[in-house]
Design a protein around this motif. Structure first.
Motif, PDB file in Angstrom:
ATOM      1  N   UNK A  84       0.770  -1.431  -0.326  1.00  0.00           N
ATOM      2  CA  UNK A  84       0.218   0.199  -0.407  1.00  0.00           C
ATOM      3  C   UNK A  84       1.308   1.381   0.157  1.00  0.00           C
ATOM      4  N   UNK A  85       0.803   1.910  -0.619  1.00  0.00           N
ATOM      5  CA  UNK A  85       0.999   3.708  -0.734  1.00  0.00           C
ATOM      6  C   UNK A  85       1.207   4.008   1.176  1.00  0.00           C
ATOM      7  N   UNK A  86       2.492   5.178   1.207  1.00  0.00           N
ATOM      8  CA  UNK A  86       2.133   6.040   1.842  1.00  0.00           C
ATOM      9  C   UNK A  86       0.680   6.573   1.760  1.00  0.00           C
ATOM     10  N   UNK A  87       0.390   7.504   3.042  1.00  0.00           N
ATOM     11  CA  UNK A  87      -0.329   8.291   2.782  1.00  0.00           C
ATOM     12  C   UNK A  87      -0.084   9.478   2.905  1.00  0.00           C
ATOM     13  N   UNK A 166       6.382  12.961  -3.793  1.00  0.00           N
ATOM     14  CA  UNK A 166       6.622  11.918  -4.328  1.00  0.00           C
ATOM     15  C   UNK A 166       5.471  10.216  -3.484  1.00  0.00           C
ATOM     16  N   UNK A 167       5.110  10.880  -2.320  1.00  0.00           N
ATOM     17  CA  UNK A 167       4.475   9.597  -2.522  1.00  0.00           C
ATOM     18  C   UNK A 167       2.978   9.524  -3.599  1.00  0.00           C
ATOM     19  N   UNK A 168       2.042  10.623  -3.927  1.00  0.00           N
ATOM     20  CA  UNK A 168       1.643  10.788  -5.306  1.00  0.00           C
ATOM     21  C   UNK A 168       2.275   9.896  -6.385  1.00  0.00           C
ATOM     22  N   UNK A 169       3.460   9.745  -6.448  1.00  0.00           N
ATOM     23  CA  UNK A 169       3.852   8.823  -7.573  1.00  0.00           C
ATOM     24  C   UNK A 169       4.454   8.129  -7.310  1.00  0.00           C
ATOM     25  N   UNK A 170       4.960   7.371  -5.977  1.00  0.00           N
ATOM     26  CA  UNK A 170       4.123   6.018  -5.041  1.00  0.00           C
ATOM     27  C   UNK A 170       3.305   5.361  -5.606  1.00  0.00           C
ATOM     28  N   UNK A 171       2.404   6.224  -5.531  1.00  0.00           N
ATOM     29  CA  UNK A 171       1.035   5.444  -5.689  1.00  0.00           C
ATOM     30  C   UNK A 171       0.054   5.287  -6.521  1.00  0.00           C
ATOM     31  N   UNK A 172       1.447   6.011  -7.930  1.00  0.00           N
ATOM     32  CA  UNK A 172       0.758   6.119  -9.494  1.00  0.00           C
ATOM     33  C   UNK A 172       1.173   4.414  -9.797  1.00  0.00           C
ATOM     34  N   UNK A 192      17.580  11.503   2.068  1.00  0.00           N
ATOM     35  CA  UNK A 192      17.804  10.197   1.929  1.00  0.00           C
ATOM     36  C   UNK A 192      16.367  10.235   3.188  1.00  0.00           C
ATOM     37  N   UNK A 193      16.577  11.426   4.583  1.00  0.00           N
ATOM     38  CA  UNK A 193      15.544  11.310   5.292  1.00  0.00           C
ATOM     39  C   UNK A 193      14.420  11.189   4.678  1.00  0.00           C
ATOM     40  N   UNK A 194      13.447  12.091   3.905  1.00  0.00           N
ATOM     41  CA  UNK A 194      12.507  11.873   2.908  1.00  0.00           C
ATOM     42  C   UNK A 194      12.349  10.354   2.506  1.00  0.00           C
ATOM     43  N   UNK A 195      13.003   9.582   2.313  1.00  0.00           N
ATOM     44  CA  UNK A 195      13.255   8.732   1.456  1.00  0.00           C
ATOM     45  C   UNK A 195      11.978   7.844   2.631  1.00  0.00           C
ATOM     46  N   UNK A 196      13.487   7.875   4.071  1.00  0.00           N
ATOM     47  CA  UNK A 196      12.491   6.827   4.806  1.00  0.00           C
ATOM     48  C   UNK A 196      11.087   7.662   5.961  1.00  0.00           C
ATOM     49  N   UNK A 197      11.099   8.893   5.489  1.00  0.00           N
ATOM     50  CA  UNK A 197       9.654   9.457   6.101  1.00  0.00           C
ATOM     51  C   UNK A 197       8.972   8.527   5.133  1.00  0.00           C
ATOM     52  N   UNK A 198       9.093   8.318   3.635  1.00  0.00           N
ATOM     53  CA  UNK A 198       8.023   7.849   3.294  1.00  0.00           C
ATOM     54  C   UNK A 198       7.860   6.512   3.591  1.00  0.00           C
ATOM     55  N   UNK A 199       9.108   5.993   4.056  1.00  0.00           N
ATOM     56  CA  UNK A 199       8.570   4.611   4.504  1.00  0.00           C
ATOM     57  C   UNK A 199       9.759   3.542   3.062  1.00  0.00           C
TER      58      UNK A 199
END
Length: 212
Positions: A84-87, A166-172, A192-199
């Motif tokens: 599932x994508x991040x919220x 980025x969460x939008x593109x992950x979901x797509x 890197x911090x953003x990528x970790x926050x996104x999971x």
């Protein structure tokens, strides 16, 4: 490399126990991961491609012998391995058009190729986040399938727009059955911090990009 194979955009030059060498057709990238340099030496068909992605430092050194590469990047890989994508944060995100080409090109300092920006926009592979009708940030999907070109304009930073994009593109990407992935330049701590926050899962190894 696995995503290129799954997408059907890979021409495999070598695939044995010692590694894999392939050409990603959309970007004309030669991607190499091998245990022994001798494997590369036996493949004169490696040719002269626009860019190379070597997954071992010694392979990158081998490729640069006798060649000039104006640009190079050392990156780590980040991949979203959840189902599932991040919220996602609510935001007005939509495909970019030629009207935004100049803004994107002048805002993204890491890119010095306006033709590449133009191509991605024309292919529908760049999206913008709009605030009150104005472009506040953008993200793209590179020709080889990785997420990138993420930028939030200075006056809009600190509001979670990078996460939203980025969460939008992950979901797509998940929706079409692919694994979302991106590459982070070594030392880019905010990214890197953003990528970790996104999971996102972060690779321990490095990838060495060489650009003609």
């Amino acid at each position: 490399m696995l995503e290129a194979i799954d997408r059907g955009s890979a021409d495999i030059l070598y695939a044995e126990r010692g590694g894999v060498i392939l050409i990603e057709r959309e970007s004309r990238s030669c991607m190499i991961s091998v245990d022994e340099i001798s494997i590369c030496e036996e493949l004169p068909s490696l040719g002269n491609y626009p860019q190379y992605a070597a997954h071992q430092r010694d392979v990158a050194a081998y490729i640069t012998q006798g060649r000039s590469f104006p640009h190079s990047l050392t990156v780590c890989q980040a991949a979203y391995l959840e189902e599932e994508p991040p919220r996602a944060l609510e935001a007005d995100i939509r495909p970019l058009t030629e009207e935004q080409e100049e803004t994107v090109f002048h805002s993204y300092e890491a890119m010095d190729d306006p033709a590449y920006i133009r191509e991605l926009i024309s292919r529908g592979q760049m999206w913008g986040l709009f605030k009150d009708g104005l472009l506040a940030g953008f993200i793209g999907e590179h020709l080889e399938g990785s997420m990138g070109l993420l930028e939030v304009l200075p006056e809009h930073r600190g509001r979670g727009y990078g996460y939203a994009l980025e969460s939008f593109l992950i979901g797509r990407t998940l929706a079409r059955g692919s694994i979302p992935f991106c590459q982070v330049v070594t030392g880019n701590r905010p990214s890197l911090a953003l990528q970790r926050k996104l999971g996102m899962a972060i690779s321990k190894g490095k990838t060495y990009w060489l650009f003609n």
